[in-house]
Motif scaffolding. Sequence first.
Motif, PDB file in Angstrom:
ATOM      1  N   TYR A 109      11.006   5.828  -7.956  1.00 17.85           N
ATOM      2  CA  TYR A 109      10.219   4.653  -8.499  1.00 17.85           C
ATOM      3  C   TYR A 109      10.758   3.310  -8.337  1.00 17.85           C
ATOM      4  N   PHE A 110      12.050   3.231  -8.731  1.00 13.58           N
ATOM      5  CA  PHE A 110      12.658   1.642  -8.781  1.00 13.58           C
ATOM      6  C   PHE A 110      12.716   1.550  -7.041  1.00 13.58           C
ATOM      7  N   ILE A 111      12.984   2.481  -6.203  1.00  9.51           N
ATOM      8  CA  ILE A 111      12.900   2.033  -4.624  1.00  9.51           C
ATOM      9  C   ILE A 111      11.580   1.662  -4.264  1.00  9.51           C
ATOM     10  N   LEU A 112      10.489   2.288  -4.808  1.00 11.35           N
ATOM     11  CA  LEU A 112       9.202   1.974  -4.547  1.00 11.35           C
ATOM     12  C   LEU A 112       8.586   0.510  -4.947  1.00 11.35           C
ATOM     13  N   PHE A 113       9.195   0.133  -6.124  1.00 12.50           N
ATOM     14  CA  PHE A 113       8.989  -0.885  -6.651  1.00 12.50           C
ATOM     15  C   PHE A 113       9.724  -1.973  -6.085  1.00 12.50           C
ATOM     16  N   ALA A 114      10.795  -1.829  -5.485  1.00 12.91           N
ATOM     17  CA  ALA A 114      11.560  -2.877  -4.754  1.00 12.91           C
ATOM     18  C   ALA A 114      10.799  -3.175  -3.588  1.00 12.91           C
ATOM     19  N   VAL A 115      10.242  -2.048  -2.772  1.00 10.67           N
ATOM     20  CA  VAL A 115       9.387  -2.090  -1.625  1.00 10.67           C
ATOM     21  C   VAL A 115       8.278  -2.880  -1.996  1.00 10.67           C
ATOM     22  N   ALA A 116       7.372  -2.622  -3.085  1.00  7.68           N
ATOM     23  CA  ALA A 116       6.498  -3.586  -3.557  1.00  7.68           C
ATOM     24  C   ALA A 116       6.663  -5.025  -3.639  1.00  7.68           C
ATOM     25  N   GLY A 117       7.731  -5.279  -4.362  1.00  5.19           N
ATOM     26  CA  GLY A 117       8.296  -6.642  -4.410  1.00  5.19           C
ATOM     27  C   GLY A 117       8.608  -7.440  -3.179  1.00  5.19           C
ATOM     28  N   ILE A 118       9.128  -6.749  -2.140  1.00  3.11           N
ATOM     29  CA  ILE A 118       9.370  -7.134  -0.694  1.00  3.11           C
ATOM     30  C   ILE A 118       7.852  -7.510  -0.178  1.00  3.11           C
ATOM     31  N   ALA A 134       0.850  -1.171  -0.146  1.00  5.56           N
ATOM     32  CA  ALA A 134       0.076  -0.108  -0.102  1.00  5.56           C
ATOM     33  C   ALA A 134       0.927   1.223  -0.066  1.00  5.56           C
ATOM     34  N   LEU A 135       1.844   1.154   0.892  1.00  2.00           N
ATOM     35  CA  LEU A 135       2.838   2.579   0.910  1.00  2.00           C
ATOM     36  C   LEU A 135       3.388   2.677  -0.557  1.00  2.00           C
ATOM     37  N   ALA A 136       3.779   1.591  -1.008  1.00  2.00           N
ATOM     38  CA  ALA A 136       4.429   1.625  -2.272  1.00  2.00           C
ATOM     39  C   ALA A 136       3.569   2.343  -3.478  1.00  2.00           C
ATOM     40  N   VAL A 137       2.403   1.664  -3.767  1.00  2.00           N
ATOM     41  CA  VAL A 137       1.764   2.218  -4.604  1.00  2.00           C
ATOM     42  C   VAL A 137       1.202   3.404  -4.525  1.00  2.00           C
ATOM     43  N   PHE A 138       0.720   3.731  -3.279  1.00  2.38           N
ATOM     44  CA  PHE A 138       0.342   5.114  -3.150  1.00  2.38           C
ATOM     45  C   PHE A 138       1.611   6.322  -3.050  1.00  2.38           C
ATOM     46  N   GLY A 139       2.768   5.644  -2.782  1.00  6.86           N
ATOM     47  CA  GLY A 139       3.933   6.482  -3.040  1.00  6.86           C
ATOM     48  C   GLY A 139       4.197   7.014  -4.592  1.00  6.86           C
ATOM     49  N   ILE A 140       3.983   5.769  -5.301  1.00  3.48           N
ATOM     50  CA  ILE A 140       3.964   6.026  -6.800  1.00  3.48           C
ATOM     51  C   ILE A 140       3.131   7.090  -7.249  1.00  3.48           C
TER      52      ILE A 140
END
Length: 205
Positions: free
Chosen positions: A105-114, A74-80
Amino acid sequence: MILLLVAIFLWTGGFNALETFWSNYSTYYIHFSSFSLATIVLTIASLISFFPSGILADKIGRKWTIMIGILLLALAVFGIFFLCPIFTGEVPEGETLAFSYQIIYFILFAVAGIGWAMINCCSYPMVVELASQDNVGKYTGYYYTSSMLAQSLTPTCLGLLMTIPNFTWGVTFPYCGILFIISGVVLFFTSNRNNKSNFKKDVEL
Protein backbone atom coordinates in the motif's frame (compact mmCIF):
# COMPACT_ATOMS: atom_id res chain seq x y z
CA MET A 1 -9.08 24.39 -24.36
CA ILE A 2 -12.42 22.75 -23.61
CA LEU A 3 -10.88 19.26 -23.76
CA LEU A 4 -8.12 20.36 -21.41
CA LEU A 5 -10.57 21.81 -18.89
CA VAL A 6 -12.66 18.63 -19.00
CA ALA A 7 -9.54 16.52 -18.38
CA ILE A 8 -8.58 18.78 -15.45
CA PHE A 9 -12.07 18.41 -14.02
CA LEU A 10 -11.90 14.62 -14.26
CA TRP A 11 -8.45 14.00 -12.78
CA THR A 12 -9.04 16.56 -10.01
CA GLY A 13 -12.31 14.84 -9.16
CA GLY A 14 -10.59 11.48 -9.03
CA PHE A 15 -7.78 12.65 -6.81
CA ASN A 16 -10.09 14.63 -4.54
CA ALA A 17 -12.18 11.50 -4.00
CA LEU A 18 -9.00 9.70 -2.94
CA GLU A 19 -8.05 12.50 -0.54
CA THR A 20 -11.55 12.88 0.88
CA PHE A 21 -12.50 9.24 1.45
CA TRP A 22 -9.18 7.44 2.00
CA SER A 23 -9.32 7.81 5.78
CA ASN A 24 -12.89 6.47 5.99
CA TYR A 25 -12.07 3.69 3.52
CA SER A 26 -9.13 2.67 5.70
CA THR A 27 -11.04 2.92 8.98
CA TYR A 28 -14.33 1.28 8.07
CA TYR A 29 -13.49 -1.00 5.15
CA ILE A 30 -10.00 -2.47 5.54
CA HIS A 31 -9.25 -1.40 9.14
CA PHE A 32 -5.90 -0.01 8.09
CA SER A 33 -4.71 2.08 11.03
CA SER A 34 -1.67 3.58 9.27
CA PHE A 35 -3.68 5.52 6.69
CA SER A 36 -2.16 8.82 7.82
CA LEU A 37 1.33 7.44 7.15
CA ALA A 38 0.24 6.41 3.64
CA THR A 39 -0.89 9.99 3.04
CA ILE A 40 2.50 11.28 4.21
CA VAL A 41 4.23 8.87 1.82
CA LEU A 42 2.10 10.22 -1.06
CA THR A 43 2.93 13.82 -0.13
CA ILE A 44 6.67 13.23 0.16
CA ALA A 45 6.74 11.32 -3.14
CA SER A 46 4.98 14.27 -4.78
CA LEU A 47 7.42 16.80 -3.38
CA ILE A 48 10.42 14.81 -4.53
CA SER A 49 8.94 14.35 -8.01
CA PHE A 50 8.09 17.95 -8.93
CA PHE A 51 11.54 18.95 -10.15
CA PRO A 52 12.17 15.76 -12.21
CA SER A 53 8.67 16.12 -13.67
CA GLY A 54 9.55 19.59 -14.95
CA ILE A 55 12.71 18.25 -16.59
CA LEU A 56 10.75 15.42 -18.19
CA ALA A 57 8.15 17.89 -19.51
CA ASP A 58 10.93 19.84 -21.23
CA LYS A 59 12.04 16.63 -22.94
CA ILE A 60 8.78 15.03 -24.04
CA GLY A 61 6.22 17.82 -23.64
CA ARG A 62 3.62 18.56 -21.00
CA LYS A 63 0.87 16.44 -22.52
CA TRP A 64 2.86 13.20 -22.44
CA THR A 65 4.22 13.96 -18.98
CA ILE A 66 0.65 14.29 -17.73
CA MET A 67 -0.34 11.11 -19.58
CA ILE A 68 2.39 9.21 -17.74
CA GLY A 69 1.17 10.72 -14.47
CA ILE A 70 -2.40 9.65 -15.19
CA LEU A 71 -1.19 6.13 -15.98
CA LEU A 72 0.71 5.95 -12.69
CA LEU A 73 -2.31 7.18 -10.75
CA ALA A 74 -4.62 4.69 -12.44
CA LEU A 75 -2.21 1.80 -11.80
CA ALA A 76 -1.87 2.85 -8.15
CA VAL A 77 -5.58 3.13 -7.37
CA PHE A 78 -6.54 -0.06 -9.19
CA GLY A 79 -3.63 -1.81 -7.48
CA ILE A 80 -4.98 -0.71 -4.11
CA PHE A 81 -8.47 -1.80 -5.12
CA PHE A 82 -7.40 -5.31 -6.12
CA LEU A 83 -5.33 -5.70 -2.96
CA CYS A 84 -8.48 -5.06 -0.99
CA PRO A 85 -10.48 -8.18 -0.03
CA ILE A 86 -13.30 -7.04 -2.31
CA PHE A 87 -14.23 -10.54 -3.42
CA THR A 88 -14.42 -11.96 0.07
CA GLY A 89 -16.07 -9.01 1.82
CA GLU A 90 -14.69 -6.43 4.19
CA VAL A 91 -11.86 -7.19 6.58
CA PRO A 92 -13.52 -8.44 9.79
CA GLU A 93 -13.71 -6.01 12.69
CA GLY A 94 -10.69 -6.29 14.96
CA GLU A 95 -8.43 -7.54 12.15
CA THR A 96 -6.21 -5.55 9.80
CA LEU A 97 -4.20 -6.05 6.66
CA ALA A 98 -1.12 -8.24 6.81
CA PHE A 99 2.14 -6.32 7.12
CA SER A 100 3.27 -7.31 3.61
CA TYR A 101 0.07 -5.84 2.18
CA GLN A 102 0.63 -2.65 4.14
CA ILE A 103 4.09 -2.23 2.59
CA ILE A 104 2.58 -2.66 -0.87
CA TYR A 105 0.00 0.00 0.00
CA PHE A 106 2.77 2.44 0.90
CA ILE A 107 4.55 1.71 -2.39
CA LEU A 108 1.35 2.26 -4.37
CA PHE A 109 0.71 5.53 -2.56
CA ALA A 110 4.22 6.65 -3.46
CA VAL A 111 3.47 5.82 -7.10
CA ALA A 112 0.26 7.85 -6.85
CA GLY A 113 2.22 10.77 -5.42
CA ILE A 114 4.68 10.68 -8.31
CA GLY A 115 1.83 10.59 -10.82
CA TRP A 116 0.05 13.50 -9.14
CA ALA A 117 3.23 15.59 -9.20
CA MET A 118 3.64 14.97 -12.93
CA ILE A 119 0.09 16.17 -13.53
CA ASN A 120 0.31 19.22 -11.28
CA CYS A 121 3.63 20.30 -12.71
CA CYS A 122 2.21 20.59 -16.22
CA SER A 123 -1.55 21.16 -16.07
CA TYR A 124 -1.60 24.86 -15.20
CA PRO A 125 1.14 25.76 -17.73
CA MET A 126 -0.85 23.90 -20.42
CA VAL A 127 -3.78 26.22 -19.75
CA VAL A 128 -1.93 29.53 -19.57
CA GLU A 129 0.18 28.80 -22.65
CA LEU A 130 -3.07 29.10 -24.59
CA ALA A 131 -3.52 32.64 -23.29
CA SER A 132 -1.99 35.91 -24.43
CA GLN A 133 -0.34 38.47 -22.18
CA ASP A 134 -3.64 40.30 -21.89
CA ASN A 135 -5.84 37.45 -20.68
CA VAL A 136 -3.66 35.24 -18.49
CA GLY A 137 -5.93 36.07 -15.55
CA LYS A 138 -9.00 34.89 -17.42
CA TYR A 139 -7.38 31.58 -18.32
CA THR A 140 -6.21 31.16 -14.73
CA GLY A 141 -9.85 31.57 -13.75
CA TYR A 142 -10.82 28.84 -16.22
CA TYR A 143 -8.28 26.49 -14.66
CA TYR A 144 -9.41 27.05 -11.08
CA THR A 145 -13.10 26.99 -11.97
CA SER A 146 -12.64 23.53 -13.49
CA SER A 147 -10.56 22.15 -10.62
CA MET A 148 -12.60 23.70 -7.80
CA LEU A 149 -15.87 22.56 -9.36
CA ALA A 150 -14.52 19.02 -9.42
CA GLN A 151 -13.51 19.24 -5.77
CA SER A 152 -16.99 20.49 -4.87
CA LEU A 153 -18.94 17.86 -6.79
CA THR A 154 -16.93 14.65 -6.41
CA PRO A 155 -17.64 14.00 -2.69
CA THR A 156 -21.37 14.23 -3.41
CA CYS A 157 -21.15 12.01 -6.51
CA LEU A 158 -19.13 9.33 -4.74
CA GLY A 159 -21.36 9.58 -1.68
CA LEU A 160 -24.41 8.93 -3.85
CA LEU A 161 -22.72 5.88 -5.36
CA MET A 162 -22.16 4.49 -1.88
CA THR A 163 -25.89 4.63 -1.19
CA ILE A 164 -26.53 2.07 -3.97
CA PRO A 165 -27.26 -1.41 -2.50
CA ASN A 166 -24.13 -3.58 -2.24
CA PHE A 167 -21.92 -0.53 -2.84
CA THR A 168 -19.83 0.45 0.16
CA TRP A 169 -16.47 2.14 0.71
CA GLY A 170 -15.02 -0.35 -1.74
CA VAL A 171 -16.32 1.71 -4.66
CA THR A 172 -13.89 4.54 -3.82
CA PHE A 173 -10.87 3.38 -5.79
CA PRO A 174 -12.73 2.17 -8.90
CA TYR A 175 -14.40 5.60 -8.98
CA CYS A 176 -11.00 7.31 -8.86
CA GLY A 177 -9.47 5.00 -11.43
CA ILE A 178 -12.31 5.38 -13.92
CA LEU A 179 -12.09 9.18 -13.72
CA PHE A 180 -8.32 9.02 -14.27
CA ILE A 181 -8.71 6.79 -17.32
CA ILE A 182 -11.42 9.00 -18.87
CA SER A 183 -9.29 12.09 -18.23
CA GLY A 184 -6.41 10.40 -20.07
CA VAL A 185 -8.65 9.63 -23.04
CA VAL A 186 -9.83 13.25 -23.18
CA LEU A 187 -6.30 14.61 -22.84
CA PHE A 188 -5.11 12.35 -25.66
CA PHE A 189 -7.04 14.49 -28.14
CA THR A 190 -5.29 17.72 -27.11
CA SER A 191 -2.08 18.92 -28.75
CA ASN A 192 1.35 18.38 -27.20
CA ARG A 193 2.54 21.96 -26.97
CA ASN A 194 5.75 23.27 -25.46
CA ASN A 195 6.07 26.95 -26.24
CA LYS A 196 9.46 27.76 -24.78
CA SER A 197 10.32 30.00 -27.74
CA ASN A 198 7.05 31.93 -27.48
CA PHE A 199 7.51 32.35 -23.76
CA LYS A 200 10.96 33.77 -24.34
CA LYS A 201 9.49 36.26 -26.83
CA ASP A 202 6.88 37.35 -24.32
CA VAL A 203 9.54 37.88 -21.64
CA GLU A 204 11.66 39.96 -24.01
CA LEU A 205 8.61 42.07 -24.91
